[in-house]
Design an enzyme around this catalytic site. Structure first.
Site, PDB file in Angstrom:
ATOM      1  N   PHE A 141      33.660  36.877  40.989  1.00  0.00           N
ATOM      2  CA  PHE A 141      34.837  36.990  42.167  1.00  0.00           C
ATOM      3  C   PHE A 141      34.966  38.436  42.477  1.00  0.00           C
ATOM      4  O   PHE A 141      35.574  39.104  41.462  1.00  0.00           O
ATOM      5  CB  PHE A 141      35.821  36.006  42.054  1.00  0.00           C
ATOM      6  CG  PHE A 141      36.795  36.167  43.521  1.00  0.00           C
ATOM      7  CD1 PHE A 141      36.473  35.318  44.366  1.00  0.00           C
ATOM      8  CD2 PHE A 141      37.763  37.072  43.577  1.00  0.00           C
ATOM      9  CE1 PHE A 141      37.212  35.387  45.717  1.00  0.00           C
ATOM     10  CE2 PHE A 141      38.589  36.939  44.763  1.00  0.00           C
ATOM     11  CZ  PHE A 141      38.101  36.258  45.856  1.00  0.00           C
ATOM     12  N   ASP A 225      35.013  45.160  37.229  1.00  0.00           N
ATOM     13  CA  ASP A 225      36.336  45.023  38.083  1.00  0.00           C
ATOM     14  C   ASP A 225      37.284  44.270  37.296  1.00  0.00           C
ATOM     15  O   ASP A 225      37.115  43.227  36.563  1.00  0.00           O
ATOM     16  CB  ASP A 225      35.514  43.836  38.796  1.00  0.00           C
ATOM     17  CG  ASP A 225      36.804  43.058  39.931  1.00  0.00           C
ATOM     18  OD1 ASP A 225      37.965  43.415  39.554  1.00  0.00           O
ATOM     19  OD2 ASP A 225      36.184  42.620  40.946  1.00  0.00           O
ATOM     20  N   LYS A 254      45.679  43.732  41.843  1.00  0.00           N
ATOM     21  CA  LYS A 254      46.608  42.788  41.337  1.00  0.00           C
ATOM     22  C   LYS A 254      47.717  43.121  40.438  1.00  0.00           C
ATOM     23  O   LYS A 254      48.846  43.532  41.164  1.00  0.00           O
ATOM     24  CB  LYS A 254      45.826  41.495  40.531  1.00  0.00           C
ATOM     25  CG  LYS A 254      45.107  40.647  41.328  1.00  0.00           C
ATOM     26  CD  LYS A 254      44.771  39.358  40.647  1.00  0.00           C
ATOM     27  CE  LYS A 254      44.016  38.398  41.779  1.00  0.00           C
ATOM     28  NZ  LYS A 254      42.714  38.548  42.232  1.00  0.00           N
TER      29      LYS A 254
HETATM   30  C1  PLP Z   1      41.652  38.793  43.219  1.00  0.00           C
HETATM   31  C2  PLP Z   1      40.524  39.553  42.748  1.00  0.00           C
HETATM   32  C3  PLP Z   1      39.904  40.322  43.753  1.00  0.00           C
HETATM   33  C4  PLP Z   1      40.350  40.373  45.106  1.00  0.00           C
HETATM   34  O1  PLP Z   1      41.376  41.135  45.216  1.00  0.00           O
HETATM   35  P1  PLP Z   1      42.381  40.969  46.606  1.00  0.00           P
HETATM   36  O2  PLP Z   1      43.315  42.017  46.366  1.00  0.00           O
HETATM   37  O3  PLP Z   1      42.774  39.629  46.685  1.00  0.00           O
HETATM   38  O4  PLP Z   1      41.402  41.632  47.530  1.00  0.00           O
HETATM   39  C5  PLP Z   1      38.653  41.121  43.297  1.00  0.00           C
HETATM   40  N1  PLP Z   1      38.291  40.964  42.007  1.00  0.00           N
HETATM   41  C6  PLP Z   1      38.732  40.262  41.203  1.00  0.00           C
HETATM   42  C7  PLP Z   1      38.214  39.927  39.747  1.00  0.00           C
HETATM   43  C8  PLP Z   1      39.903  39.583  41.498  1.00  0.00           C
HETATM   44  O5  PLP Z   1      40.586  38.333  40.480  1.00  0.00           O
END
Ligand code: PLP
Length: 402
Positions: A141, A225, A254
């Site tokens: 994700f 990420d 986050k």
């Molecule tokens: C939540 C998340 C995103 C996206 O972040 P947003 O602030 O919602 O755009 C991207 N990568 C990871 C691993 C995430 O958990």
């Protein structure tokens, strides 16, 4: 607010917002640390923390103070200028990450987007066209913008969003032969250390080390990420620091400003040089208010040694979940790292989350069957004991009578 009024107002709100979320009919009024209170005065122990975001707990006094003081001085100036809080954050964040340069944005998806643009441009300028592929993992994700979405697991790719951006491939974690097949045409490998949204699947550190090595060999960017795993959650300030690997580039969001919207991309000097003047930007990215919130967040994380607390208290929660799992046939597996933990059930977990909420505990569900626990790093043993007192009953009443 009484129950009827709450139902009325949440139904009206749900009827006005785009229908892309499925909210619980609860209105939160106040938060402090690991607790939330709704408008009917009910108290909840929060194992969600805004989805791995309020890592210091709700309304941490240092962060609130930094936001209030900054809001009285200066909220926003354009990136044509510097601000004091941005300069202070620049003195602090890259040093903690061991990466030289930062680009600020407002969310995880925007950080993914910037990373993908950077990787493409770097490979194009060094090698010409033909090395544009982004390699990511199944279950990944990386966010909801079109390119971040394409790096995300293909089950999120909706044909109705066509035409979809090209140049994205997915491999299974651990599949080195397929990785090597794609590397000659790739500009970057983009990975999470623990796949949070994908169901809380930690990636084998040996595989991550191999990816790092092969990326060097092929001069492909090794991009992590850490939007969900970073900011202390997995037992180190950034999860990869616990695994003896180092990315060329890392994305954050986050937990970066403890709930204030902020994203960032950090990269090595040579990598960051790709995005010269005019190649990328963001109106709000790195604004004084966000930087003040992030600086306060980072300082508390480091000063209070919250990453190591996430490791030790995470083990306590993990042991408790494991011991429940050993008694219950309907629990398939407990997984995770630090305070990013998942408990996979043999059937959909939504009703368990709903039942837990009635009992005053908030959790999220990922990948259908998995309950995810991402409390503030300040969660206590007593609060974990409280959760464990009701979790078994919730699983039973949601249909998992063994
Ligand atoms: C939540 C998340 C995103 C996206 O972040 P947003 O602030 O919602 O755009 C991207 N990568 C990871 C691993 C995430 O958990």
């Amino acid at each position: 607010m009484n129950g009827n009024k709450t139902r009325e107002s949440t139904e009206r709100a749900a009827g006005t917002l785009f229908p892309n979320y499925r909210q619980f009919p609860v209105v939160f009024a106040r938060g402090k640390g690991t607790r939330l209170w709704d408008t009917d005065g009910r108290e909840y122990t929060d194992f969600v923390a805004g989805i791995a975001t309020c890592n210091l707990g709700h309304c941490h006094p240092e962060v609130t103070k930094a936001i209030c003081e900054q809001a009285e001085r200066l909220v926003h100036v354009s990136n044509w200028y510097f601000s004091q809080s941005q300069i202070q954050l620049l003195d602090y964040l890259p040093a903690q990450a061991g990466l030289e340069r930062v680009f600020f944005c407002n969310s995880g998806a925007e950080a993914s987007e910037a990373a993908i643009k950077l990787a493409r441009k770097r490979a194009y300028e060094k090698y010409g066209p033909g090395r544009s592929k982004i390699i990511s993992l199944f279950r990944a994700f990386h966010g909801r913008t079109m390119k971040a979405l394409m790096a995300t697991d293909p089950h999120h790719h909706n044909i109705a969003f066509s035409p979809l951006p090209e140049g994205f491939v997915h491999i299974n974690a651990g599949d080195v032969p397929t990785l090597e097949k794609f590397l000659p045409e790739a500009c970057a490998v983009f990975l999470e250390v623990v796949q949070g949204e994908g169901g809380v699947h930690p990636i084998d550190p040996a595989f991550l080390k191999e990816v790092e090595r092969l990326c060097k060999e092929y001069d492909v960017l090794f991009m992590l990420d850490e939007v969900q795993t970073g900011m202390g959650r997995c037992g180190a300030l950034f999860a990869h620091q616990a695994l003896g690997i180092k990315p060329d580039l890392m994305t954050l969001a986050k937990g970066l400003a403890n709930g204030f919207p902020m994203g960032a991309v950090l990269a090595r000097e040579e990598v960051a040089q790709t995005l010269g003047p005019g190649t990328h930007g963001s109106t709000f990215g790195g604004n004084p208010l966000a930087c003040a919130a992030a600086l306060a967040t980072l300082k508390v994380l480091v000063q209070d040694a919250l990453p190591s607390r996430a490791r030790s208290i995470g083990l306590i929660l993990r042991d408790a979940l494991e011991s429940l799992a050993s008694e219950r046939r309907e629990i398939v597996q407990v997984r995770g790292m630090g305070l990013l933990l998942g408990l996979e059930l043999a059937w959909p977990a939504a009703d368990v989350a709903r039942d837990l909420m009635k009992r005053g505990y908030l959790v999220t569900v990922v990948a259908g069957n998995t309950l995810r626990f991402t409390p503030a790093l300040t969660i206590t043993e007593e609060e974990i004991e409280g959760l464990m007192k009701v979790l078994g009953e919730s699983i039973t009443s949601a249909g998992g009578n063994s």
